[in-house]
Design a protein around this motif. Structure first.
Motif, PDB file in Angstrom:
ATOM      1  N   GLY A  15       5.821  65.765 -16.344  1.00  0.00           N
ATOM      2  CA  GLY A  15       4.561  65.249 -15.637  1.00  0.00           C
ATOM      3  C   GLY A  15       3.586  66.442 -14.940  1.00  0.00           C
ATOM      4  O   GLY A  15       2.566  66.412 -14.939  1.00  0.00           O
ATOM      5  N   ALA A  51      -0.030  67.322 -15.733  1.00  0.00           N
ATOM      6  CA  ALA A  51      -1.021  66.953 -14.887  1.00  0.00           C
ATOM      7  C   ALA A  51      -1.806  68.294 -14.489  1.00  0.00           C
ATOM      8  O   ALA A  51      -3.079  68.318 -14.206  1.00  0.00           O
ATOM      9  CB  ALA A  51      -0.545  66.366 -13.682  1.00  0.00           C
ATOM     10  N   THR A  52      -1.264  69.373 -14.188  1.00  0.00           N
ATOM     11  CA  THR A  52      -1.722  70.506 -14.153  1.00  0.00           C
ATOM     12  C   THR A  52      -2.700  71.091 -15.369  1.00  0.00           C
ATOM     13  O   THR A  52      -3.870  71.279 -14.798  1.00  0.00           O
ATOM     14  CB  THR A  52      -0.812  71.835 -13.601  1.00  0.00           C
ATOM     15  OG1 THR A  52       0.075  71.434 -12.775  1.00  0.00           O
ATOM     16  CG2 THR A  52      -1.430  73.068 -13.325  1.00  0.00           C
ATOM     17  N   ASN A  82      -5.850  69.099 -15.487  1.00  0.00           N
ATOM     18  CA  ASN A  82      -6.659  69.328 -14.325  1.00  0.00           C
ATOM     19  C   ASN A  82      -7.550  70.538 -14.910  1.00  0.00           C
ATOM     20  O   ASN A  82      -8.840  70.724 -14.518  1.00  0.00           O
ATOM     21  CB  ASN A  82      -5.939  69.889 -13.043  1.00  0.00           C
ATOM     22  CG  ASN A  82      -6.891  69.945 -11.755  1.00  0.00           C
ATOM     23  OD1 ASN A  82      -7.824  70.415 -11.878  1.00  0.00           O
ATOM     24  ND2 ASN A  82      -6.210  69.496 -10.791  1.00  0.00           N
ATOM     25  N   ASN A 114     -10.690  67.000  -9.902  1.00  0.00           N
ATOM     26  CA  ASN A 114      -9.545  67.457  -9.462  1.00  0.00           C
ATOM     27  C   ASN A 114      -8.880  67.111  -8.178  1.00  0.00           C
ATOM     28  O   ASN A 114      -7.863  66.794  -7.871  1.00  0.00           O
ATOM     29  CB  ASN A 114      -9.503  68.860  -9.597  1.00  0.00           C
ATOM     30  CG  ASN A 114     -10.325  69.371  -8.532  1.00  0.00           C
ATOM     31  OD1 ASN A 114     -11.283  68.982  -7.982  1.00  0.00           O
ATOM     32  ND2 ASN A 114      -9.901  70.718  -7.913  1.00  0.00           N
ATOM     33  N   LEU A 160      -7.170  63.975  -8.978  1.00  0.00           N
ATOM     34  CA  LEU A 160      -5.896  64.209  -9.795  1.00  0.00           C
ATOM     35  C   LEU A 160      -4.918  64.999  -8.985  1.00  0.00           C
ATOM     36  O   LEU A 160      -3.563  64.889  -9.539  1.00  0.00           O
ATOM     37  CB  LEU A 160      -6.492  64.926 -11.062  1.00  0.00           C
ATOM     38  CG  LEU A 160      -7.355  64.000 -12.087  1.00  0.00           C
ATOM     39  CD1 LEU A 160      -7.809  65.093 -13.207  1.00  0.00           C
ATOM     40  CD2 LEU A 160      -6.784  62.841 -12.470  1.00  0.00           C
ATOM     41  N   ALA A 198      -1.551  63.578  -7.959  1.00  0.00           N
ATOM     42  CA  ALA A 198      -0.391  63.575  -9.222  1.00  0.00           C
ATOM     43  C   ALA A 198       0.356  64.549  -9.028  1.00  0.00           C
ATOM     44  O   ALA A 198       1.795  64.570  -9.381  1.00  0.00           O
ATOM     45  CB  ALA A 198      -1.198  63.311 -10.301  1.00  0.00           C
ATOM     46  N   ILE A 199      -0.052  65.840  -8.894  1.00  0.00           N
ATOM     47  CA  ILE A 199       0.515  66.950  -8.949  1.00  0.00           C
ATOM     48  C   ILE A 199       1.523  66.997  -7.540  1.00  0.00           C
ATOM     49  O   ILE A 199       2.588  67.557  -7.716  1.00  0.00           O
ATOM     50  CB  ILE A 199      -0.273  68.181  -8.788  1.00  0.00           C
ATOM     51  CG1 ILE A 199      -1.107  68.183 -10.222  1.00  0.00           C
ATOM     52  CG2 ILE A 199       0.280  69.521  -8.769  1.00  0.00           C
ATOM     53  CD1 ILE A 199      -2.166  69.215 -10.380  1.00  0.00           C
TER      54      ILE A 199
END
Length: 305
Positions: free
Chosen positions: A207, A211-212, A215, A250, A253, A256-257
């Motif tokens: 994940g 996610a990264t 991004n 970003n 988002l 999430a990271i």
């Protein structure tokens, strides 16, 4: 981005700040800096919202034009550098666990963070200077009796600005992106190959990597590719302004990271959602009670008749 990013980043900022004050770890310091850069962008986002809603006409005080863009672009590139640093920390932690743990120091990470801030601020100061030179006496560029921000550069200014943007693409996007891909591919490969690693940790690693990379590819790549196109065409592409919309995403988002990177953030987000759900249930029950009371009274009245 503003409505979802601001509360989640503020919650993450509070969580990381408490962790760093109690027992700082390198990844917590990096995540705290990433959160701060996102909050900078989110604070300035209402100014960009007003600009976009006005058809890209700058209606705000003139001094906010260069200042907003300066910190706005700083936040975009700081995000790339800190995401790269987090990927390096994760990779070294699984590839060289003993050596890295012995040499891992919060002070080194703090110094690296300061270097990132200085490098990005120094790079973006060039854009700030070029933009300031492009401004009219009232602080904005003018076109057809309308004021615009960061538009309508002269050919001489573009000769300076376009190579600087290309250098941004190479140094502040391509280099971090390449390093991040290398680190996460090997990070996931090593974790998957280890039999004793819990499945939950492997899922978190997947994940975090996805996610990264999402991004970088969705939020950063289109905007940075506009630098290359602009350099080749010797002018700013007309669609560049739309890529800025994706670059702001970003900030929404990154939580999430944070979630996949820190168990403390997982607990904070979980407690926050549980608290919101409890309040929602309480409000629904409070609103539903008068309705049940009225219905009950109406039913008794009909029964008595």
């Amino acid at each position: 981005t503003f409505l979802t990013g601001l509360p989640s980043n503020l919650l993450a900022f509070y969580t990381f700040l408490m962790k760093v004050r109690q027992k700082p770890t390198p990844v917590d310091i990096l995540l705290l800096n990433l959160t701060v850069s996102d909050i900078f962008l989110l604070i300035l986002l209402p100014f960009k919202i007003v600009e976009a809603a006005s058809g890209m006409e700058w209606l705000l005080p003139a001094f906010l034009c260069p200042l907003t863009n300066y910190f706005y672009f700083n936040s975009i590139y700081l995000s790339s550098l800190f995401l790269m640093a987090i990927s390096i920390d994760r990779y070294l932690g699984v590839a060289f666990p003993i050596k890295y743990r012995l040499r891992r120091r919060p002070g080194y990470t703090a110094a690296t963070s300061v270097v990132f801030w200085v490098v990005v601020f120094a790079h973006c100061s060039l854009v700030y200077i070029v933009q300031y030179e492009a401004l009219s006496p009232n602080g904005t560029t003018t076109s057809n009796s309308k004021s615009h921000c960061y538009e309508n550069f002269s050919p001489i200014q573009l000769q300076i600005l376009l190579p600087v943007r290309l250098e941004f693409f190479v140094v502040l996007f391509c280099l971090p992106f390449t390093i991040t891909i290398f680190c996460y591919i090997n990070f996931v490969h090593i974790l998957v190959a280890l039999p004793k690693i819990p499945a939950q940790r492997k899922q978190r690693a997947m994940g975090l990597a996805l996610a990264t990379l999402f991004n970088f590819i969705v939020c950063s790549a289109p905007y940075n590719l506009s630098h290359v196109v602009g350099f080749v065409q010797n002018e700013s592409p007309s669609w560049r302004v739309y890529t800025l919309l994706l670059s702001t995403l970003n900030a929404a988002l990154d939580p999430a990271i944070f979630y996949f990177s820190s168990t403390a953030v997982q607990r904070a987000f979980g407690n926050c959602l549980a608290g919101l759900w409890y309040k929602l249930i309480t409000i629904m029950a409070w609103c539903h009670l008068p309705c049940l009371t009225r219905c009950g009274e109406g039913g008794r009245g009909r029964g008595d008749q």
